[in-house]
Design a protein around this motif. Structure first.
Motif, PDB file in Angstrom:
ATOM      1  N   MET A   1       1.005  -1.089   0.110  1.00 30.90           N
ATOM      2  CA  MET A   1      -0.112  -0.228   0.071  1.00 30.90           C
ATOM      3  C   MET A   1       0.861   1.285  -0.220  1.00 30.90           C
ATOM      4  N   ASP A   2       0.776   2.122  -0.703  1.00 32.22           N
ATOM      5  CA  ASP A   2       1.167   3.441  -0.986  1.00 32.22           C
ATOM      6  C   ASP A   2       0.684   4.231   0.025  1.00 32.22           C
ATOM      7  N   ILE A   3       1.423   4.803   1.043  1.00 31.39           N
ATOM      8  CA  ILE A   3       0.924   5.640   2.434  1.00 31.39           C
ATOM      9  C   ILE A   3       0.502   6.937   1.846  1.00 31.39           C
ATOM     10  N   LEU A   4       1.016   7.521   0.753  1.00 32.26           N
ATOM     11  CA  LEU A   4       0.626   8.779   0.642  1.00 32.26           C
ATOM     12  C   LEU A   4      -0.820   8.931   0.332  1.00 32.26           C
ATOM     13  N   ASN A   5      -1.179   9.884   1.207  1.00 30.64           N
ATOM     14  CA  ASN A   5      -2.845  10.489   1.099  1.00 30.64           C
ATOM     15  C   ASN A   5      -3.666   9.385   1.801  1.00 30.64           C
ATOM     16  N   LYS A   6      -2.864   8.395   2.188  1.00 25.77           N
ATOM     17  CA  LYS A   6      -3.896   7.251   2.847  1.00 25.77           C
ATOM     18  C   LYS A   6      -4.505   7.721   4.335  1.00 25.77           C
ATOM     19  N   HIS A   7      -5.577   7.490   4.635  1.00 27.31           N
ATOM     20  CA  HIS A   7      -6.124   7.882   6.059  1.00 27.31           C
ATOM     21  C   HIS A   7      -5.636   6.808   7.128  1.00 27.31           C
ATOM     22  N   ILE A   8      -4.910   6.890   7.989  1.00 29.65           N
ATOM     23  CA  ILE A   8      -4.781   6.054   8.992  1.00 29.65           C
ATOM     24  C   ILE A   8      -4.802   6.583  10.578  1.00 29.65           C
ATOM     25  N   VAL A   9      -5.312   5.803  11.066  1.00 26.23           N
ATOM     26  CA  VAL A   9      -5.938   5.855  12.355  1.00 26.23           C
ATOM     27  C   VAL A   9      -5.223   5.179  13.360  1.00 26.23           C
ATOM     28  N   ILE A  10      -4.676   5.884  14.289  1.00 27.01           N
ATOM     29  CA  ILE A  10      -3.880   5.364  15.397  1.00 27.01           C
ATOM     30  C   ILE A  10      -4.276   5.762  16.942  1.00 27.01           C
ATOM     31  N   THR A  11      -4.503   4.687  17.599  1.00 25.03           N
ATOM     32  CA  THR A  11      -5.133   4.851  19.018  1.00 25.03           C
ATOM     33  C   THR A  11      -3.985   4.981  19.826  1.00 25.03           C
ATOM     34  N   GLY A  12      -4.296   5.664  20.994  1.00 29.19           N
ATOM     35  CA  GLY A  12      -3.459   5.760  21.864  1.00 29.19           C
ATOM     36  C   GLY A  12      -2.238   6.593  21.484  1.00 29.19           C
ATOM     37  N   ALA A  13      -2.663   7.527  20.650  1.00 29.51           N
ATOM     38  CA  ALA A  13      -1.657   8.454  19.913  1.00 29.51           C
ATOM     39  C   ALA A  13      -1.398   9.908  20.315  1.00 29.51           C
ATOM     40  N   ALA A  14      -2.077  10.287  21.391  1.00 31.41           N
ATOM     41  CA  ALA A  14      -1.907  11.651  22.011  1.00 31.41           C
ATOM     42  C   ALA A  14      -0.413  11.780  22.538  1.00 31.41           C
ATOM     43  N   ARG A  15       0.518  10.803  22.917  1.00 24.94           N
ATOM     44  CA  ARG A  15       1.745  11.024  23.349  1.00 24.94           C
ATOM     45  C   ARG A  15       2.408   9.559  22.984  1.00 24.94           C
ATOM     46  N   GLY A  16       3.794   9.541  23.346  1.00 20.86           N
ATOM     47  CA  GLY A  16       4.600   8.334  23.215  1.00 20.86           C
ATOM     48  C   GLY A  16       4.742   7.539  21.898  1.00 20.86           C
ATOM     49  N   LEU A  17       4.607   6.549  22.144  1.00 25.43           N
ATOM     50  CA  LEU A  17       4.723   5.479  20.732  1.00 25.43           C
ATOM     51  C   LEU A  17       3.853   5.852  19.601  1.00 25.43           C
ATOM     52  N   GLY A  18       2.661   6.111  20.154  1.00 23.23           N
ATOM     53  CA  GLY A  18       1.650   6.446  19.085  1.00 23.23           C
ATOM     54  C   GLY A  18       1.807   7.805  18.270  1.00 23.23           C
ATOM     55  N   PHE A  19       2.208   8.807  19.082  1.00 27.69           N
ATOM     56  CA  PHE A  19       2.534  10.144  18.634  1.00 27.69           C
ATOM     57  C   PHE A  19       3.630   9.932  17.590  1.00 27.69           C
ATOM     58  N   THR A  20       4.633   9.159  18.061  1.00 33.13           N
ATOM     59  CA  THR A  20       5.932   9.081  17.140  1.00 33.13           C
ATOM     60  C   THR A  20       5.433   8.400  15.677  1.00 33.13           C
ATOM     61  N   MET A  21       4.547   7.225  15.928  1.00 32.67           N
ATOM     62  CA  MET A  21       4.030   6.531  14.681  1.00 32.67           C
ATOM     63  C   MET A  21       3.283   7.513  13.859  1.00 32.67           C
ATOM     64  N   ALA A  22       2.488   8.563  14.494  1.00 35.23           N
ATOM     65  CA  ALA A  22       1.778   9.457  13.620  1.00 35.23           C
ATOM     66  C   ALA A  22       2.579  10.309  12.892  1.00 35.23           C
ATOM     67  N   GLU A  23       3.437  10.976  13.656  1.00 34.78           N
ATOM     68  CA  GLU A  23       4.771  11.863  12.814  1.00 34.78           C
ATOM     69  C   GLU A  23       5.107  11.003  11.797  1.00 34.78           C
ATOM     70  N   HIS A  24       5.734   9.986  12.048  1.00 36.13           N
ATOM     71  CA  HIS A  24       6.504   9.205  11.100  1.00 36.13           C
ATOM     72  C   HIS A  24       5.522   8.776   9.613  1.00 36.13           C
ATOM     73  N   LEU A  25       4.313   8.303   9.856  1.00 41.74           N
ATOM     74  CA  LEU A  25       3.707   8.326   9.019  1.00 41.74           C
ATOM     75  C   LEU A  25       3.081   9.761   8.100  1.00 41.74           C
ATOM     76  N   MET A  26       2.983  10.522   8.870  1.00 46.67           N
ATOM     77  CA  MET A  26       2.568  11.925   8.080  1.00 46.67           C
ATOM     78  C   MET A  26       4.096  12.294   7.293  1.00 46.67           C
ATOM     79  N   ALA A  27       4.978  12.231   7.839  1.00 46.44           N
ATOM     80  CA  ALA A  27       6.191  12.260   7.012  1.00 46.44           C
ATOM     81  C   ALA A  27       6.218  11.913   5.848  1.00 46.44           C
ATOM     82  N   LYS A  28       5.572  10.702   5.754  1.00 43.89           N
ATOM     83  CA  LYS A  28       5.442   9.914   4.327  1.00 43.89           C
ATOM     84  C   LYS A  28       4.069  10.297   3.641  1.00 43.89           C
ATOM     85  N   GLY A  29       3.369  11.150   4.038  1.00 45.89           N
ATOM     86  CA  GLY A  29       2.339  11.677   3.172  1.00 45.89           C
ATOM     87  C   GLY A  29       0.874  11.108   3.687  1.00 45.89           C
ATOM     88  N   ALA A  30       0.919  10.644   4.778  1.00 50.12           N
ATOM     89  CA  ALA A  30      -0.314   9.948   5.184  1.00 50.12           C
ATOM     90  C   ALA A  30      -1.278  11.094   5.871  1.00 50.12           C
TER      91      ALA A  30
END
Length: 251
Positions: A1-30
């Motif tokens: 799956m090409d991550i660009l412009n894909k809508h990805i939901v992450i639970t427990g993401a206001a801080r910590g591991l979830g927040f970092t995953m959100a940052e990383h995925l957004m850097a790839k265009g999600a």
């Protein structure tokens, strides 16, 4: 799956591991939707993430069915579909099953067991169920990633946590088999010892002792887990397996 412009939901993401995953995925265009139980933390995290792309914030208690269903209905007002889910929300309530000290016997309370099962296992089930239903409804060939742990093999003082994480891994395989007919892939990630807010609260001597247990000699970083999630999203032939990211440590 090409991550660009894909809508990805992450639970427990206001801080910590979830927040970092959100940052990383957004850097790839999600386009990322973060979910957490604390409204103020969600608002702050979404605002910070939006500085680097498009982020949405939603409040829900993943252990409560009505709360999860309401949150997904609200999310559907903002998004046409869901392409990916990372079930990351989790808690720790460690303790021995039974303990005897100075002739006094204590037992793990049922509430201590149940609270971890509710969030770490039932929460994964509820969010996974709603995501799968949405993907099938929209005929979206998406990806569900569940965050397990190497503790799924069993770990002293973690009857509740280990049982929940073992259940998460088993559900991942089950869902991968059930949802493959819809083009939906499911996998789980089992992190080893990762530096987060939760683990940083440990005593320094305990952290040092844990670090020495790891063959590579150091704790993992949240970005290592984020990189694993990207691999699963992008590899269209990966499903029904556990990706262990633990620097060769096996409990």
């Amino acid at each position: 799956m090409d991550i660009l412009n894909k809508h990805i939901v992450i639970t427990g993401a206001a801080r910590g591991l979830g927040f970092t995953m959100a940052e990383h995925l957004m850097a790839k265009g999600a386009v990322v939707s973060i979910v957490d139980i604390d409204p103020e933390a969600v608002a702050a995290a979404a605002t910070k993430l939006s500085q680097g792309g498009k982020a949405f914030g939603y409040v829900a208690n993943v252990a409560d069915e009505a709360s999860v269903e309401t949150m997904f209905e609200a999310m559907k007002q903002d998004h046409d579909q869901i392409d990916g889910l990372i079930n990351n929300a989790g808690i720790l309530r460690d303790g021995l099953l039974v303990k005897q000290r100075d002739g006094q016997l204590t037992k793990m309370p049922l509430s201590q067991w149940q609270s971890v099962i509710d969030v770490n296992l039932t929460g994964v089930f509820l969010c996974g169920r709603e995501t799968a239903a949405w993907m099938i409804e929209k005929e979206t060939q998406g990806v569900i990633i569940n965050i397990s742990s190497i503790a799924k093999a069993g770990n002293i003082g973690q009857s509740n946590y280990s049982a929940a994480k073992a259940g998460v891994s088993a559900m991942s395989v089950t869902w991968a088999k059930e949802l493959a007919r819809y083009g939906i892939r499911v996998a789980d990630i089992a992190p080893g010892f990762i530096e987060t807010e939760m683990t940083n609260a440990m005593k320094p001597e305990a952290k040092e002792r844990v670090g020495k247990m790891v063959p590579l000699g150091e704790w993992g970083k949240p970005v290592h887990i984020a990189q694993g999630a990207v691999f699963i999203f992008e590899n269209d032939y990966y499903s029904g397996r556990t990706l262990e990211i633990d620097a060769a440590l096996r409990l």
